[in-house]
Design a protein around this motif. Sequence first.
Motif, mmCIF file in Angstrom:
data_model
loop_
_atom_site.group_PDB
_atom_site.id
_atom_site.type_symbol
_atom_site.label_atom_id
_atom_site.label_comp_id
_atom_site.label_asym_id
_atom_site.label_seq_id
_atom_site.Cartn_x
_atom_site.Cartn_y
_atom_site.Cartn_z
ATOM 1 N N VAL A 6 -5.528 -3.160 5.665
ATOM 2 C CA VAL A 6 -6.026 -2.577 4.712
ATOM 3 C C VAL A 6 -6.663 -3.432 3.887
ATOM 4 O O VAL A 6 -7.727 -3.105 3.703
ATOM 5 C CB VAL A 6 -5.189 -0.972 4.357
ATOM 6 C CG1 VAL A 6 -6.229 -0.695 3.433
ATOM 7 C CG2 VAL A 6 -4.969 -0.136 5.841
ATOM 8 N N VAL B 36 -9.901 0.672 5.295
ATOM 9 C CA VAL B 36 -9.510 1.954 6.273
ATOM 10 C C VAL B 36 -10.881 1.923 7.302
ATOM 11 O O VAL B 36 -11.538 2.578 6.619
ATOM 12 C CB VAL B 36 -9.352 2.740 4.655
ATOM 13 C CG1 VAL B 36 -8.813 3.909 5.846
ATOM 14 C CG2 VAL B 36 -7.949 2.963 4.576
ATOM 15 N N THR C 198 -7.722 7.208 8.351
ATOM 16 C CA THR C 198 -7.462 8.429 7.769
ATOM 17 C C THR C 198 -7.390 9.171 8.741
ATOM 18 O O THR C 198 -6.960 10.322 7.702
ATOM 19 C CB THR C 198 -8.911 7.947 7.361
ATOM 20 O OG1 THR C 198 -9.548 8.536 8.252
ATOM 21 C CG2 THR C 198 -9.139 6.900 6.451
ATOM 22 N N ASN D 67 -11.188 6.407 0.294
ATOM 23 C CA ASN D 67 -10.337 5.630 0.840
ATOM 24 C C ASN D 67 -9.832 4.665 0.275
ATOM 25 O O ASN D 67 -9.504 3.480 0.926
ATOM 26 C CB ASN D 67 -10.658 5.631 2.480
ATOM 27 C CG ASN D 67 -10.443 6.452 3.158
ATOM 28 O OD1 ASN D 67 -9.688 7.294 3.464
ATOM 29 N ND2 ASN D 67 -11.801 7.294 4.171
ATOM 30 N N MET E 250 -7.513 1.449 -1.095
ATOM 31 C CA MET E 250 -6.215 0.619 -0.841
ATOM 32 C C MET E 250 -5.409 1.591 -1.973
ATOM 33 O O MET E 250 -3.613 1.774 -1.853
ATOM 34 C CB MET E 250 -6.375 0.200 0.040
ATOM 35 C CG MET E 250 -5.971 -1.163 -1.089
ATOM 36 S SD MET E 250 -5.637 -2.882 -0.489
ATOM 37 C CE MET E 250 -3.814 -2.271 0.103
ATOM 38 N N HIS F 244 -2.733 8.508 -0.612
ATOM 39 C CA HIS F 244 -2.531 8.819 0.932
ATOM 40 C C HIS F 244 -3.043 7.615 1.567
ATOM 41 O O HIS F 244 -2.286 7.800 2.532
ATOM 42 C CB HIS F 244 -3.488 10.243 0.300
ATOM 43 C CG HIS F 244 -5.233 9.360 0.730
ATOM 44 N ND1 HIS F 244 -6.134 8.598 1.846
ATOM 45 C CD2 HIS F 244 -5.840 8.824 -0.234
ATOM 46 C CE1 HIS F 244 -7.220 8.511 1.570
ATOM 47 N NE2 HIS F 244 -6.985 9.079 0.518
ATOM 48 N N VAL F 245 -4.155 6.452 1.839
ATOM 49 C CA VAL F 245 -3.990 5.371 1.939
ATOM 50 C C VAL F 245 -2.651 5.305 2.955
ATOM 51 O O VAL F 245 -1.714 4.465 3.899
ATOM 52 C CB VAL F 245 -4.480 4.501 1.288
ATOM 53 C CG1 VAL F 245 -5.335 3.421 2.880
ATOM 54 C CG2 VAL F 245 -5.781 5.066 1.342
ATOM 55 N N ARG G 247 -0.906 7.171 4.231
ATOM 56 C CA ARG G 247 -1.389 7.616 6.059
ATOM 57 C C ARG G 247 -0.235 5.697 7.009
ATOM 58 O O ARG G 247 0.135 6.006 8.326
ATOM 59 C CB ARG G 247 -2.940 7.218 6.289
ATOM 60 C CG ARG G 247 -3.301 6.887 8.041
ATOM 61 C CD ARG G 247 -2.888 7.998 8.634
ATOM 62 N NE ARG G 247 -3.691 9.012 7.632
ATOM 63 C CZ ARG G 247 -3.520 10.195 8.695
ATOM 64 N NH1 ARG G 247 -2.746 10.208 9.758
ATOM 65 N NH2 ARG G 247 -3.667 11.848 7.882
#
Length: 223
Positions: A78, A83, A88, A147, A149, A153-154, A157
Motif C-alpha cells: 500500500v 490501495v 478496498t 483511501n 494509507m 480503514h485501510v 482492510r
Amino acid sequence: MALQADSSQLAGRARRLYTDELVKGLPPLVKRVAEVARHALDKPADHQTAQRRRDLATALHKHGKVWLQTMGDGLRQVLTHGVTNSATGTLKQATPQGLSLVDDDTIDREILTSRLALSIMDRASWEFSDLRSRVAVLERRQELDTNDMLRAHVLARVVLDTWHQAGMDSPGWREIQSTLQEEFALLVEEAYHETNRWLIGQKVLPEVDLRPFIRRTVDHSPP
C-alpha cells in the motif's frame, strides 16, 4: 514550516515512518493474540465455543507467522503502490445486467473490517486529527484521499484480508475480536503519535500541540 520544495517528500517520509512503526509493532501484537487464544482454552465453555477456541489456537499456531508476514507485505504494498480497487472492498459487484449482491462471507468481512477501523479511531482519533492536518498542509490539500494509507480503514482492510489469506476464518476472528481491536488500536495510536512527533521535529505545524502520549498498560496476565 517545511520549504515548499521539500513538502511532498516530507509527506512521503511521514507515511513511510507510519508504515515502519506499524510493521515494527506487528510481531509482539501477533504473539499477544496467540497467547490470549491459548489461555482461552483453559476457560469453561460449551462444546461449540470450546471447539471454536481450539480451532483458533491451532490456526494461529500454524498460520500466525504467515499472517505476520503477509500483513507486513500488504502494508508495504500500500505504501508503494497505494490501495487497489480489489483491496478496498465493496458490497456490490458489477455485472452486464447491473449491480448484484455479493455473498454473505464478503458482507461479514466488511462488517468486521468496519468494526476494527471504528475501534482504532475510537482510541486514536486525536492523534489522527493532528497527523491529518500536518500531511494535508504539506500536500496543500483540504483533506486526505478516501483511501489514504494513514486512514484506519485501510489498515483494517489489510489486516482482515491477510487474516483470511493466511488460512484463518471469520468465526476465529470473532472469537478473539476484542483483543484484536484493542491491540490494533494501541498500535495505530502509537504509530500516529511517533509520526506526529517526527513531523514536529521537521517544523511542520508545531503550533498543533503534540499531546502527551502514555501508552496504556495492557494486562498480559492470562484472561
